[in-house]
Design a protein around this motif. Sequence first.
Motif, mmCIF file in Angstrom:
data_model
loop_
_atom_site.group_PDB
_atom_site.id
_atom_site.type_symbol
_atom_site.label_atom_id
_atom_site.label_comp_id
_atom_site.label_asym_id
_atom_site.label_seq_id
_atom_site.Cartn_x
_atom_site.Cartn_y
_atom_site.Cartn_z
ATOM 1 N N ALA A 79 0.562 -1.061 0.043
ATOM 2 C CA ALA A 79 0.040 0.058 -0.001
ATOM 3 C C ALA A 79 0.877 1.284 -0.069
ATOM 4 O O ALA A 79 0.525 2.287 0.602
ATOM 5 C CB ALA A 79 -0.933 -0.180 1.065
ATOM 6 N N MET A 80 2.013 1.324 -0.716
ATOM 7 C CA MET A 80 2.826 2.642 -0.546
ATOM 8 C C MET A 80 2.297 3.667 -1.162
ATOM 9 O O MET A 80 2.384 4.796 -0.604
ATOM 10 C CB MET A 80 4.000 1.944 -1.473
ATOM 11 N N GLU A 81 1.570 3.512 -2.337
ATOM 12 C CA GLU A 81 0.940 4.693 -2.893
ATOM 13 C C GLU A 81 -0.056 5.516 -2.135
ATOM 14 O O GLU A 81 -0.603 6.463 -2.157
ATOM 15 C CB GLU A 81 0.178 4.245 -4.114
ATOM 16 N N THR A 82 -0.752 4.589 -0.944
ATOM 17 C CA THR A 82 -1.444 5.145 -0.042
ATOM 18 C C THR A 82 -0.885 6.448 0.692
ATOM 19 O O THR A 82 -1.407 7.211 1.239
ATOM 20 C CB THR A 82 -1.779 4.101 1.059
ATOM 21 N N GLN A 83 0.525 6.311 0.616
ATOM 22 C CA GLN A 83 1.253 7.472 1.043
ATOM 23 C C GLN A 83 1.028 8.779 0.515
ATOM 24 O O GLN A 83 1.482 10.169 1.025
ATOM 25 C CB GLN A 83 2.618 7.205 1.346
ATOM 26 N N ILE A 84 0.629 8.800 -0.910
ATOM 27 C CA ILE A 84 0.699 9.883 -1.611
ATOM 28 C C ILE A 84 -0.193 11.178 -1.204
ATOM 29 O O ILE A 84 0.287 12.155 -0.980
ATOM 30 C CB ILE A 84 0.511 9.686 -3.106
ATOM 31 N N PRO A 85 -1.633 10.674 -0.832
ATOM 32 C CA PRO A 85 -2.310 11.612 -0.226
ATOM 33 C C PRO A 85 -1.989 11.863 1.192
ATOM 34 O O PRO A 85 -2.075 13.187 1.662
ATOM 35 C CB PRO A 85 -3.922 10.945 -0.030
ATOM 36 N N LEU A 86 -1.477 11.009 2.048
ATOM 37 C CA LEU A 86 -1.007 11.131 3.079
ATOM 38 C C LEU A 86 0.207 12.290 3.308
ATOM 39 O O LEU A 86 0.258 13.008 4.252
ATOM 40 C CB LEU A 86 -0.448 9.940 3.815
ATOM 41 N N ILE A 87 1.135 12.315 2.282
ATOM 42 C CA ILE A 87 2.060 13.157 2.232
ATOM 43 C C ILE A 87 1.570 14.749 1.907
ATOM 44 O O ILE A 87 1.897 15.637 2.760
ATOM 45 C CB ILE A 87 3.121 12.771 1.057
ATOM 46 N N GLU A 88 0.679 14.640 1.025
ATOM 47 C CA GLU A 88 -0.194 15.897 0.878
ATOM 48 C C GLU A 88 -0.586 16.422 2.140
ATOM 49 O O GLU A 88 -0.353 17.558 2.207
ATOM 50 C CB GLU A 88 -0.954 15.781 -0.343
ATOM 51 N N ALA A 89 -1.357 15.792 2.730
ATOM 52 C CA ALA A 89 -2.126 16.167 3.985
ATOM 53 C C ALA A 89 -1.031 16.620 5.059
ATOM 54 O O ALA A 89 -1.384 17.677 5.660
ATOM 55 C CB ALA A 89 -2.937 14.891 4.523
#
Length: 448
Positions: A79-89
Motif C-alpha cells: 500500500a505504498m501509494e496510500t502515502q501520496i494523499p498522506l504526504i499531501e495532507a
Amino acid sequence: MEVIRNVAIAGASGALGSPILNALLKSELFNVTVLARQSSQAQFPASVKVVRVDYNSVPDLTAALTGQNAVVSVLTTSAMETQIPLIEAAMKAGVRRYLPSEFCANIGNPKAASLPVYHSKLAIHEAIKQQARDHPHFTYTLIRNGPFLDWSMAYGFFFSLDGGSTPFYDGGDRPFSTTTLATIGRAVVEVLRHSEETRNRAVFVQDLVTTQRKMLAIAQKVAPDCKWTPSDVSTADMEIMARDKYANGMVDLAASMGFFCRSVFGEGYGGEFQEVDNELLGIPLKTDADLEELIRGLLQYPSSEGRAVLNPQISDRSLKRAYRKMGAVTLELSKHEFDSIGALEENERGFFIAKRPFTFNMNESMVSANLPEEVFPFQTLCLLEDLSDHESKLMEQLLFESQRLSPRMKDSMETGLFWVCLAARYSSMFDEIYWTFIDRRYYGTFSC
Ligand SMILES: NC(=O)c1ccc[n+]([C@@H]2O[C@H](COP(=O)([O-])OP(=O)(O)OC[C@H]3O[C@@H](n4cnc5c(N)ncnc54)[C@H](OP(=O)(O)O)[C@@H]3O)[C@@H](O)[C@H]2O)c1
C-alpha cells in the motif's frame, strides 16, 4: 528546527509498526497519535489516541494531522501509494518531518533501485522530495536498516529453522547489514530527537554485519543435533525469474523474494552499508554473542516471533491439554449448521457468523497482489453461490476488463487448464472447483 513533540504513526499495528509504536511510547518524549484504517481490526493500548482515517481523503487526513509535528509511516509494502494523499495532507497540516515507509535495503544504490519491487518506494521518494522543495517547512528522513534480523530469522529467510536443505544465496559469504525490529523502533525515536542532523536525507542503521555462513555456523553450534544441507542459489537467477514473473503480472511473494534476496546478497547491491548513523543515534552495534543469543532463543523457542510452530520443549501434559482443547473446538464446530459464510465469533450461546468472510487467500491477494480491500465482500454471504458469483465478477472486473492477463494466462483460462491447476493447488477447494468449472467442461452436462 523546533523540538518534535506530537507524532502521528500510520500502520502502527503491523509487524514493524508495533515495535515502533512501543519505542515511541516507551521514550515518553512524544504525544503519540495512531492513524488506522476505518476497516482495521487492530487493537491499541487504551492510553493511545487512535484516529480512524480514510487514506484516500486528503481533507480527512489533513484534519487528522493538524497539530502534528511529525508523521511516521509504517504502512504495508503493498500500500505504498496510500502515502501520496498522506504526504499531501501532512504538508497541508503543517507537519515538519515525514518518515516514509522505507525500512529496507539500501535503495539509494543504483542496482538495488533498478529492482521493480522497490519502484513504489522510489515513487514515494519523488513525492516527498518534491514537497520538501516546494514547501521548506516540510522535511523528511528515510530510514534504511537492511533485512529485519529477528523477523527474517523467524521466517527462515537466512537459514531453515527446521534443519535439512537451506539456501546459501551467492555462496552464503556475502556480508550484509541487518537490524532487529526493536532497534529500528529506537532509531525512529532517535531520528525524531535528532531532527536537524537527519533532515532531508537517508539514515542508515544496523545491529550488525554478518553472513549466512556465520549464522548457520552459530545455529549448528547451539543445535548440534540438527543437520543442515546448504544448497547454492544464484540471486542473479532469482532476479531473472522474478523479472519474468513481474512482466507477466505475477506480483507474488516468491517473485518479490527474488528481488529482496538480490538486494541483500547480490554483489554490488549495497547489502553491507558503507557508512552508518549508529553513533549519531546512540545505537551500539550488537556482537556475535548477541547474535548467538538471538539464534539460540529462536531455535529453542521458535514460536517467540512471528512464526507459529510447536515449542520442542513443551511438556506432554501441556500438549495433551492443547490437543483436548482443539478437539473440543472441532467437535463444537461440527455440531453447527451455518446458513451463511463469514467469520466466526463466539458468545455465551455458542458460535455464530458475525462478519464478512476473510480467508487466508483473500489476505494473500491483498498483501502480495495489491488487490484493494474494497473488492472483497463487506457482509456475510448467504449461500455458497454468492461467494462463487462474487469471485467470478471480481475476476472479470480485475482480469478481463483491465486486460491484465498475459497471453499464456489467457490461453490457460480459455482451455480450462487454469481451473485444473487451481484445483490441484487448493485441495481444500478441489470438489467445489471440479464440479463448478472442470467436470462440465470436459464431460458435458449431467444426464441420467
Ligand atoms: N527490511 C525488511 O526485512 C522488511 C520486511 C518487511 C517489511 N519491510 C518494510 O517495513 C514497512 C512495514 O511493513 P510491515 O510488514 O510491518 O507491514 P504490515 O505488517 O504488512 O502492515 C502494516 C500496517 O499497514 C496497514 N495497512 C495494511 N493494508 C493497508 C492498506 N491496504 N492501506 C492502508 N494501510 C494498510 C495496517 O494498519 P492498520 O490496520 O492499523 O490500519 C497494517 O497493520 C514497509 O515499508 C515494508 O516494505 C521491511
